[in-house]
Motif scaffolding. Structure first.
Motif, PDB file in Angstrom:
ATOM      1  N   GLU A 120       0.938  -1.417   0.107  1.00 38.14           N
ATOM      2  CA  GLU A 120       0.169   0.119   0.031  1.00 38.14           C
ATOM      3  C   GLU A 120       1.052   1.192   0.092  1.00 38.14           C
ATOM      4  OE1 GLU A 120      -4.020  -0.434   2.650  1.00 38.14           O
ATOM      5  OE2 GLU A 120      -2.123  -1.302   3.839  1.00 38.14           O
ATOM      6  N   PRO A 121       0.753   2.174  -0.974  1.00 40.41           N
ATOM      7  CA  PRO A 121       1.587   3.427  -1.059  1.00 40.41           C
ATOM      8  C   PRO A 121       1.059   4.364  -0.104  1.00 40.41           C
ATOM      9  CG  PRO A 121      -0.018   3.146  -2.770  1.00 40.41           C
ATOM     10  CD  PRO A 121      -0.221   1.905  -2.188  1.00 40.41           C
ATOM     11  N   THR A 122       1.285   4.153   1.063  1.00 42.62           N
ATOM     12  CA  THR A 122       0.505   4.951   2.249  1.00 42.62           C
ATOM     13  C   THR A 122       1.693   6.162   2.662  1.00 42.62           C
ATOM     14  OG1 THR A 122       1.334   3.566   3.961  1.00 42.62           O
ATOM     15  CG2 THR A 122      -0.877   3.262   3.085  1.00 42.62           C
ATOM     16  N   ARG A 123       3.049   5.973   2.316  1.00 42.12           N
ATOM     17  CA  ARG A 123       3.947   6.857   2.595  1.00 42.12           C
ATOM     18  C   ARG A 123       4.419   7.581   1.201  1.00 42.12           C
ATOM     19  NH1 ARG A 123       8.121   2.947   6.182  1.00 42.12           N
ATOM     20  NH2 ARG A 123       6.287   2.018   7.462  1.00 42.12           N
ATOM     21  N   TYR A 124       3.214   7.953   0.531  1.00 39.89           N
ATOM     22  CA  TYR A 124       3.619   8.760  -0.600  1.00 39.89           C
ATOM     23  C   TYR A 124       3.287  10.010  -0.619  1.00 39.89           C
ATOM     24  CZ  TYR A 124       5.005   6.467  -4.996  1.00 39.89           C
ATOM     25  OH  TYR A 124       5.862   5.987  -5.886  1.00 39.89           O
ATOM     26  N   GLY A 125       3.714  10.827   0.030  1.00 37.35           N
ATOM     27  CA  GLY A 125       3.542  12.302   0.285  1.00 37.35           C
ATOM     28  C   GLY A 125       4.134  13.262  -0.915  1.00 37.35           C
ATOM     29  N   HIS A 126       5.216  12.393  -1.657  1.00 38.79           N
ATOM     30  CA  HIS A 126       6.164  13.160  -2.350  1.00 38.79           C
ATOM     31  C   HIS A 126       5.798  12.171  -3.591  1.00 38.79           C
ATOM     32  CE1 HIS A 126       8.599  15.533   0.663  1.00 38.79           C
ATOM     33  NE2 HIS A 126       7.124  15.821   0.715  1.00 38.79           N
ATOM     34  N   ARG A 127       6.258  12.915  -4.680  1.00 33.25           N
ATOM     35  CA  ARG A 127       6.122  12.053  -6.016  1.00 33.25           C
ATOM     36  C   ARG A 127       6.833  12.942  -7.279  1.00 33.25           C
ATOM     37  NH1 ARG A 127       2.132  11.457 -10.123  1.00 33.25           N
ATOM     38  NH2 ARG A 127       2.259   9.182 -10.846  1.00 33.25           N
ATOM     39  N   ASP A 179      12.910   6.596   4.511  1.00 30.81           N
ATOM     40  CA  ASP A 179      11.867   6.319   3.358  1.00 30.81           C
ATOM     41  C   ASP A 179      11.669   5.023   3.468  1.00 30.81           C
ATOM     42  OD1 ASP A 179      13.091   9.428   2.243  1.00 30.81           O
ATOM     43  OD2 ASP A 179      10.765   9.207   2.759  1.00 30.81           O
ATOM     44  N   VAL A 238       9.817   5.046  -4.487  1.00 34.05           N
ATOM     45  CA  VAL A 238       9.303   6.005  -3.471  1.00 34.05           C
ATOM     46  C   VAL A 238      10.144   7.387  -3.511  1.00 34.05           C
ATOM     47  CG1 VAL A 238       9.288   6.484  -0.941  1.00 34.05           C
ATOM     48  CG2 VAL A 238       8.686   4.212  -1.816  1.00 34.05           C
ATOM     49  N   SER A 239       9.681   8.464  -3.478  1.00 36.52           N
ATOM     50  CA  SER A 239      10.212   9.903  -3.596  1.00 36.52           C
ATOM     51  C   SER A 239      10.282  10.408  -2.210  1.00 36.52           C
ATOM     52  CB  SER A 239       9.593  10.738  -4.627  1.00 36.52           C
ATOM     53  OG  SER A 239       9.522  10.189  -5.645  1.00 36.52           O
ATOM     54  N   PHE A 240      11.513  11.488  -1.962  1.00 43.30           N
ATOM     55  CA  PHE A 240      11.601  12.297  -1.127  1.00 43.30           C
ATOM     56  C   PHE A 240      12.281  13.673  -1.285  1.00 43.30           C
ATOM     57  CE2 PHE A 240      12.589  14.356   2.790  1.00 43.30           C
ATOM     58  CZ  PHE A 240      13.927  14.631   2.749  1.00 43.30           C
TER      59      PHE A 240
END
Lengths: 349, 511
Positions: free
Chosen positions: B291-298, B377, B358-360
């Motif tokens: 699940e991409p729940t840690r996806y506030g950045h992209r 991350d 995953v992006s940061f």
């Protein structure tokens, strides 16, 4: 020093100093409205002084939207809607702080390994202190936790568990969970000179795919949403530029509701109003019921800002949730941003 | 591939060998070293690891044994496939794995101070990694008991320019796998042009603009669930509102290679399933979920890097397709990036590979001087229906709840029901009630309250159960519903027309 406001509440003072000399000081309470409620959070970075960050920090609502039903369950609200769970040495592996027979808070110091690492220099090992309380509503039980790290970060989280909710619909028992936190800022002890800024970094395809930083002052009460492709974030800062940054790194899902307007937004910013305590189902007399009413276009000028941040998860029942739900977590981070002039641990490395 | 010991070489170790063979767990690693970790609840992980020049930490033959279960292969290989760094001024982009590498000269030799409560692991005479046991968040909580998730943590450090990357893998006692990257070290790029809108001037360094940038981590996961590497299926699930305003799950089984995007409002998730039965709901199938729940950045820069438009890729396993970008540098006969690998090949009956990004986005702050605190991350790979029940409960001592005796109940059809059954629990656990065999119209809520109105009559045998989450107790009682009064919809108003008729006929005579 704790403010007279905190002293007036029945709360337990938590004062922890790390090996580096960093310190967190706060007042912790458990009440029938929020569950865990922290006030007067002060951070002391090594070489700095003890300075207030937040006036108040607590859960502002927990929503379970059972798929297959058109209504939602709100777990915070009138007294008795949820109950505090008395902790003991089996459910608190740290220090138990007893406020009353049923109102207990637990604090526990945890290692934060690899706090920093540079080349062949030894890794900096750190610590954090977790402060938590547990509440229950019918078969659901949740832990509200605030992690305060040695380097000044504040990490609120909610972990939902308990016995699986009884399933009476035909949608496999899945549900949408949304958790909301209220953060009343008082940077350096005075929230009236704090302001809120929104950071965006939109891609400019006409300028070689560059991303210019855009900072917008938020001057009136308003809602805001995460913009993942623009790396949106928010900063609260005072007149000296000292601040904290809310980075929505952990916001992957967004609540969708056909009935709750405020819940569709990730963030709400209001001017401080003591009676506005819950994002919805607000119980204070002579006060509005939810964020949709709180946000009334008031100016934030000269008023302490309050941030309300929400995150969403999906409960997807599986055998691993039978008979006890594997904990479903939400968490986010408030990051010191120009709070100190450099890494507070530079002299220690 | 596992290296098989021949029976001829099985001497004193035969019994141990035969048991392990029967369990189908890696005994030796064809490349790298074996790590075995057993937890208190009986769960176990077996993992082969090594450090290579390009990717550094590579894990293979990852087996998970659930509590009281059998070992089963999860991943035949797991590793980073690119560490892409894009600066906001767009002047420089790094692809660290292919331009520099994370191993070899970029591998940081660890010391006991980096691994204070763990064990240093040696690769080709170098202390390349650290293995340690960690305690994390709650993995469940009840009123009177709680359990923290325990994990085996394996990490290695690579220094690329000013950045120190901590490549970390956590293997939990409930079957969860958590790949992580920690970004630490120091800020890399700056400019003397202070007015540029691509960074920030930090306190005490008035002549330098430190540039903002985005780290994009691409993981390569070769799932081979269970006994066969070619019967896995990947599905995408979404939640959408139907015409009645009810949120419903929709799922799509992928039959050809695919490049997929997150959809935060639909709560997109990806399921890797082990040979699901035809027509079986993905919610019932055995497998893992991301699940991409840690996806506030992209980061999306599709004109220059078209693969950045997508977040999750499913391809047929191909040794030639090694890196998420700049692949042709090392494999000139192969395609160059992960989006090109998606070329409509059928996934049916094939060995599948999943690529997840995953992006940061890093905005420099004064606290990053001179050395940055680690920013972590990652994401979770969670088991779905791998276990028989909640894995954290295994082995917990418990006293079963005691349900009070329930006497025979007698009511009339149409009576309003409101009474409560009771139970106690010596551990003071939270209790939940349920029942079978109830008369129609009567419900038992989880707190033990019977309510409703019986809509049928007869003799019923009701079984009441109470659970404390670990054990269940039951009581059986008889419930007799007599015909009694009918509901107001039938008998209740049937006399009204008769009365009205009598009244009207009387008035008619009077008139």
């Amino acid at each position: 020093m704790l403010s007279p406001h905190a002293a007036a509440q029945e709360c337990t003072e938590i004062n922890h100093t790390f090996a580096s000399g960093a310190n967190w000081q706060l007042c912790a309470n458990v009440n029938s409205e929020h569950g865990l409620s922290l006030t007067d959070l002060h951070y002391f970075a090594p070489g700095d002084s003890s300075r207030q960050v937040l006036e108040a920090l607590h859960p502002a609502q927990i929503i379970m939207m059972h798929h297959g039903k058109s209504n939602v369950d709100m777990l915070l609200g009138k007294p008795g809607l949820h109950k505090p769970v008395a902790l003991n040495n089996k459910t608190c592996e740290g220090t138990l702080h007893t406020i009353s027979d049923t109102h207990t808070v637990c604090s526990i110091v945890r290692p934060l390994p690899l706090l920093a690492k540079y080349s062949s220099r030894r890794a900096l090992q750190g610590e954090a202190i977790d402060v938590f309380a547990v509440s229950e509503h019918e078969s659901l039980i949740w832990r509200s936790n605030v992690r305060l790290s040695e380097d000044g970060r504040i990490i609120p989280s909610i972990s939902l568990s308990g016995l699986r909710p009884s399933i009476t619909t035909s949608t496999d028992g899945s549900a949408t969970l949304q958790t909301s936190w209220r953060m009343a800022f008082a940077l350096n002890g005075d929230g009236s000179n704090d302001r809120v800024e929104q950071f965006d970094f939109p891609l400019n395809r006409n300028a070689g795919n560059r991303r210019a930083m855009e900072i917008k002052a938020i001057n009136t009460e308003s809602f805001a949403s995460v913009q993942r492709d623009d790396f949106r974030g928010w900063r609260v800062l005072d007149e000296d530029g000292d601040g904290y940054y809310l980075d929505p790194q952990n916001s992957g899902y967004q609540m969708v509701s056909s009935t709750l307007n405020w819940a569709k937004f990730d963030l709400a910013i209001t001017a401080y109003n003591a009676c506005e305590q819950l994002a919805d189902n607000n119980q204070a007399d002579a006060c509005d019921n939810n964020l949709d009413a709180f946000i009334s276009g008031e100016s934030l000028e000269g008023r302490a800002p309050v941030l309300w941040y929400s995150q969403s998860r999906i409960f997807r029942p599986r055998t691993e949730d039978n008979p006890v739900m594997s904990s479903l977590h939400t968490s986010f981070e408030l990051l010191p941003f120009e709070w100190t002039a450099s890494s507070p641990f530079e002299a220690l490395e | 591939m596992l290296k098989q010991l021949s029976l001829l070489s099985c001497l004193m170790l035969c019994s141990w060998f035969n048991l392990a063979q029967a369990q189908n767990v890696a005994l030796e690693c064809q490349s790298g070293e074996l790590i075995t970790q057993e937890f208190e609840n009986g769960a176990q992980w077996n993992i082969c690891w090594e450090s290579r020049i390009r990717e550094n930490l590579i894990l293979s033959d990852i087996y998970y044994t659930p509590p009281e279960g059998e070992p089963s292969l999860v991943l035949s290989e797991a590793r980073l496939s690119q560490l892409h760094v894009a600066y906001d001024d767009s002047d420089v982009t790094y692809n660290d794995i292919t331009q520099f590498g994370l191993g070899g000269g970029y591998l940081v030799d660890l010391t006991t101070e980096d691994c204070p409560i763990g064990e240093l692991l040696i690769s080709q005479t170098r202390p390349a990694a650290c293995k340690w046991l960690a305690t994390g968040e709650d993995n469940f909580r009840m009123r009177n008991r709680a359990s923290s998730a325990h994990s085996l943590n394996l990490f290695s450090v690579s220094q690329v320019g000013a950045y120190a990357y901590i490549i970390s893998w956590l293997f939990y006692d409930d079957g969860v796998i958590e790949p992580q990257i920690g970004a630490s070290g120091a800020l890399q790029r700056s400019s003397a042009v202070l007015t540029l809108p691509f960074g920030r001037v930090l306190q005490g360094d008035a002549d330098t603009l430190w540039l903002s940038h985005t780290h994009n981590y691409y993981w390569h996961l070769d799932f081979d669930l269970g006994e066969s590497a070619t019967d896995d299926v990947v599905a995408e699930s979404r939640f959408e509102f139907d015409e009645n305003g009810i949120r419903q799950q929709q799922s799509t089984l992928l039959t050809t290679e695919a490049a997929l995007q997150i959809d935060p409002q639909s709560a997109t998730a990806w399921h890797i399933l082990d040979n699901p039965a035809a027509g079986e709901s993905i919610n019932r199938s055995r497998g893992y979920i991301i699940e991409p729940t840690r996806y506030g950045h992209r980061l999306v820069r599709e004109e220059t890097e078209p693969y950045t438009e997508f977040d999750f890729f499913v391809t047929v396993a191909n040794d030639c397709e090694r890196f998420a970008s700049q692949n042709a540098r090392f494999n000139p006969d192969c395609k160059n990036h992960v989006l090109e690998y998606v070329d409509d090949e059928s996934l049916v009956g094939q060995d599948l590979v999943v690529w997840h990004r995953v992006s940061f986005h890093h905005v420099p702050r004064s606290e990053d001087q001179r050395h940055m605190h680690t920013h972590w991350d990652g994401f979770l790979i969670e088991p779905t229906n791998i276990h028989v029940s909640s894995p954290a409960l295994n082995g917990l001592p418990n006293q079963a709840p005691q349900l009070d005796a329930i006497s025979t109940q007698s009511h009339r059809r149409g009576d309003s029901i409101d009474w409560h059954t009771h139970a106690s629990d010596a551990d003071n656990d939270q209790l939940a009630f349920s029942a079978t065999g109830l008369p129609n119209g009567i419900l038992l809520s989880s707190d033990g309250t019977f309510s409703g109105t019986a809509t049928e009559y007869g003799d019923f045998t009701v079984v009441v159960s109470v659970s404390d989450g670990i054990d269940v107790s039951e009581r059986t009682f008889d419930w007799n519903i007599t015909p009694g009064k009918r509901s107001s919809g039938a008998l209740g108003y049937s006399w009204v027309p008769l009365v009205l008729l009598l009244v009207s006929r009387r008035r008619g005579r009077d008139c």
